[in-house]
Design an enzyme around this catalytic site. Structure first.
Site, PDB file in Angstrom:
ATOM      1  N   SER A 146       0.946  -1.266   0.092  1.00  0.00           N
ATOM      2  CA  SER A 146      -0.046   0.027  -0.090  1.00  0.00           C
ATOM      3  C   SER A 146       0.825   1.340   0.057  1.00  0.00           C
ATOM      4  O   SER A 146       0.812   2.323  -0.554  1.00  0.00           O
ATOM      5  CB  SER A 146      -0.859  -0.049   1.207  1.00  0.00           C
ATOM      6  OG  SER A 146      -1.843   1.136   1.202  1.00  0.00           O
TER       7      SER A 146
ATOM      8  N   TRP B 258       2.259   1.625  -3.391  1.00  0.00           N
ATOM      9  CA  TRP B 258       1.323   2.038  -4.386  1.00  0.00           C
ATOM     10  C   TRP B 258       1.246   3.482  -4.453  1.00  0.00           C
ATOM     11  O   TRP B 258       0.995   4.005  -5.624  1.00  0.00           O
ATOM     12  CB  TRP B 258      -0.051   1.335  -3.918  1.00  0.00           C
ATOM     13  CG  TRP B 258      -1.160   1.956  -4.815  1.00  0.00           C
ATOM     14  CD1 TRP B 258      -1.476   1.236  -5.941  1.00  0.00           C
ATOM     15  CD2 TRP B 258      -1.961   2.991  -4.747  1.00  0.00           C
ATOM     16  NE1 TRP B 258      -2.779   1.956  -6.609  1.00  0.00           N
ATOM     17  CE2 TRP B 258      -3.084   2.955  -5.731  1.00  0.00           C
ATOM     18  CE3 TRP B 258      -1.715   3.977  -3.772  1.00  0.00           C
ATOM     19  CZ2 TRP B 258      -3.842   4.132  -6.038  1.00  0.00           C
ATOM     20  CZ3 TRP B 258      -3.038   4.915  -4.002  1.00  0.00           C
ATOM     21  CH2 TRP B 258      -3.889   4.896  -5.111  1.00  0.00           C
ATOM     22  N   HIS B 259       1.513   4.193  -3.198  1.00  0.00           N
ATOM     23  CA  HIS B 259       1.319   5.602  -3.346  1.00  0.00           C
ATOM     24  C   HIS B 259       2.439   6.256  -4.038  1.00  0.00           C
ATOM     25  O   HIS B 259       2.294   7.405  -4.454  1.00  0.00           O
ATOM     26  CB  HIS B 259       1.228   6.146  -1.854  1.00  0.00           C
ATOM     27  CG  HIS B 259       0.016   5.981  -1.494  1.00  0.00           C
ATOM     28  ND1 HIS B 259      -0.418   4.698  -0.659  1.00  0.00           N
ATOM     29  CD2 HIS B 259      -1.097   6.742  -1.268  1.00  0.00           C
ATOM     30  CE1 HIS B 259      -1.676   4.790   0.022  1.00  0.00           C
ATOM     31  NE2 HIS B 259      -2.022   6.172  -0.311  1.00  0.00           N
ATOM     32  N   GLY B 260       3.479   5.799  -4.100  1.00  0.00           N
ATOM     33  CA  GLY B 260       4.497   6.484  -4.932  1.00  0.00           C
ATOM     34  C   GLY B 260       6.030   5.622  -4.859  1.00  0.00           C
ATOM     35  O   GLY B 260       6.266   4.905  -3.875  1.00  0.00           O
TER      36      GLY B 260
ATOM     37  N   PHE C 114      -0.439   9.893  -7.838  1.00  0.00           N
ATOM     38  CA  PHE C 114      -0.328   8.425  -7.550  1.00  0.00           C
ATOM     39  C   PHE C 114      -1.009   7.718  -8.611  1.00  0.00           C
ATOM     40  O   PHE C 114      -0.948   6.566  -8.805  1.00  0.00           O
ATOM     41  CB  PHE C 114      -0.831   8.188  -6.112  1.00  0.00           C
ATOM     42  CG  PHE C 114      -0.357   8.914  -5.203  1.00  0.00           C
ATOM     43  CD1 PHE C 114       1.157   9.321  -5.090  1.00  0.00           C
ATOM     44  CD2 PHE C 114      -1.055   9.551  -3.890  1.00  0.00           C
ATOM     45  CE1 PHE C 114       1.673   9.633  -4.007  1.00  0.00           C
ATOM     46  CE2 PHE C 114      -0.510  10.177  -3.036  1.00  0.00           C
ATOM     47  CZ  PHE C 114       0.727  10.285  -2.957  1.00  0.00           C
TER      48      PHE C 114
END
Length: 477
Positions: free
Chosen positions: A322, A325-327, A477
């Site tokens: 997670s 996934w954001h960056g 994102f």
């Protein structure tokens, strides 16, 4: 084109009028106008990446049909992994290639091996993480025989590219959105009114709360080395309300405008800062992403069905993925790791499913414990947000360290200061409004809705004057 821009204020009514009064003969024409509007909306960011959206749409549409029609297990697996591989490949190249290459180069440099990494000079396509996850969930559901493949390309295209959720979610499921786009929608005045209320409240969150807090959060984080403890604490709090107002504001606007077209989207936020523990926070924050990882990663890994070691492993995998996934930055991975550490005691004590009901307070000692739980959960969240906001892990640790060592709690003047102490009053007022509305989707509906709508618009006009129309945080994102 931002939701909080003048160009969008012209775009949305135009689409609304065409949708209901020109192209309303059947669901096909309704869907077609929404697709054209969505492609125009996306091309306003960078028309060169429109081909990527169209290609991703066609890829999952075609492979979904091939998976369903495959007569052998090998054939099903081939088309399934082809779709997964290409989708993740595009995401990896555009979003993570430079990160991996640069990180590997730095590792070699640490061993004395000098390298000159070949980096891609390319802009990250806006919304790629969101529409990629739309397609992935669709293909996975077909492969697992949860749903049938969609043979109408127009309907499927709208599912992927629907402009209210295209660039920052919520992450929709085919089981929820596709049935709605496959039928003709009829205008519902009450639903449209609810949509306007929710859109306006989302705009309040973005323009009045998020952009105002951003002024101070940016000034403090950009100059944290000269800030005292009080300013650093306030900077973390300001960013917490900035990212909440920014992202939940976007989600409210997306859900609100979607109701104008007779379509319901998944709820993405449920007053997360009133959570009593981290597990509850993650049930209320970015709900569509949390549930996506739960259904398509956590449960396939074994979920909570195995022993404690498996549960701990799966929990850390979920939070680390997670974060990533954001960056493409180690700060996001650290943020995910910290949240996994927060979650661990609840998992070990088997309390991660506590606090499922809406929080309520009464005049007793139990309520005092609840208040302390909410405050401590918010404090832990703010601490983790420092890693999310910082430019590097070193800066995050330095920022937090200075909170405890720069032992000065006097107010500091900021050069770009606009409201001074009024921002504290604004945040407190926002908290009270949200608390009073925590059992509702948004605060404007219900009693005195017209008055609340007028006050919200007045706040947008008054404080929005100072907004720089900053883009939404989750667009990156």
């Amino acid at each position: 084109m931002f939701f909080n821009s003048l160009s969008f204020a012209l775009f949305l009514p135009a689409v609304f009028l065409l949708y209901w009064f020109v192209f309303n003969k059947n669901k096909s024409t309704q869907n077609l106008i929404l697709i054209l509007a969505s492609y125009y909306f996306y091309s306003c960011w960078d028309w060169r990446f429109l081909f990527l959206l169209v290609f991703s749409t066609f890829l999952d549409y075609y492979t979904g049909i091939r998976i369903e029609k495959a007569k052998t297990v090998t054939g099903r697996k081939f088309w399934f992994w082809l779709s997964i591989g290409i989708n993740l490949g595009f995401l990896g190249i555009f979003k993570y290639y430079n990160f991996f290459v640069d990180s590997f180069s730095q590792l070699l440099n640490g061993f004395g091996l000098q390298t000159s990494p070949l980096l891609l000079n390319v802009v990250l396509p806006v919304g790629i993480s969101f529409y990629t996850f739309h397609g992935l969930s669709y293909v996975i559901d077909i492969y697992l025989k949860r749903i049938k493949a969609e043979y109408n390309f127009v309907d499927y295209s709208l599912f992927v590219s629907y402009f209210p959720l295209l660039v920052a979610g919520p992450i929709e499921r085919a089981t929820h959105l596709l049935p709605q786009v496959k039928v003709k929608r009829s205008f519902d005045f009450e639903k449209a009114k609810e949509g306007i209320y929710q859109f306006v409240w989302g705009l309040v969150k973005k323009v009045v709360i998020a952009d105002t807090c951003a002024t101070y959060a940016n000034a403090i984080f950009d100059n944290y080395e000269s800030m005292n403890s009080l300013s650093l604490l306030l900077g973390a709090v300001y960013f917490a309300f900035q990212i909440y107002g920014d992202f939940s504001g976007y989600s409210d606007m997306a859900l609100g405008m979607s109701k104008l077209f007779g379509i319901d989207l998944l709820r993405n936020f449920n007053y997360p800062y009133f959570s009593r523990d981290i597990a509850e926070f993650w049930r209320r924050w970015h709900i569509s992403l949390s549930s996506w990882f739960r259904d398509y990663l956590y449960i396939p890994l074994g979920g909570s069905s195995g022993g404690m070691a498996m549960k701990i492993r799966n929990t850390f995998v979920i939070f680390l993925v997670s974060g990533f996934w954001h960056g493409a930055n180690w700060t996001f991975i650290a943020w995910g790791f910290i949240n996994a550490l927060y979650f661990l005691p609840l998992l070990l004590l088997k309390k991660n499913r506590s606090n499922m009901e809406t929080v309520s307070l009464y005049w007793n000692w139990s309520s005092l414990r609840i208040i302390l739980s909410m405050i401590s959960t918010f404090a832990l969240t703010c601490l983790a947000w420092v890693f999310f906001r910082a430019k590097s892990i070193e800066d995050a640790f330095d920022y937090i360290g200075r909170i405890f060592t720069n032992q000065s709690f006097l107010p500091q003047y900021l050069e770009n200061e606009r409201y001074s102490y009024e921002i504290i009053i604004l945040i407190v007022a926002f908290i009270l409004v949200e608390w009073n509305s925590r059992t509702q989707v948004e605060p404007i509906s219900g009693r005195y809705s017209t008055l609340k709508l007028a006050l919200s618009i007045a706040a947008i006009m008054a404080l929005g004057t100072y907004s720089d129309y900053k883009e939404f945080i989750y667009f990156q994102f």
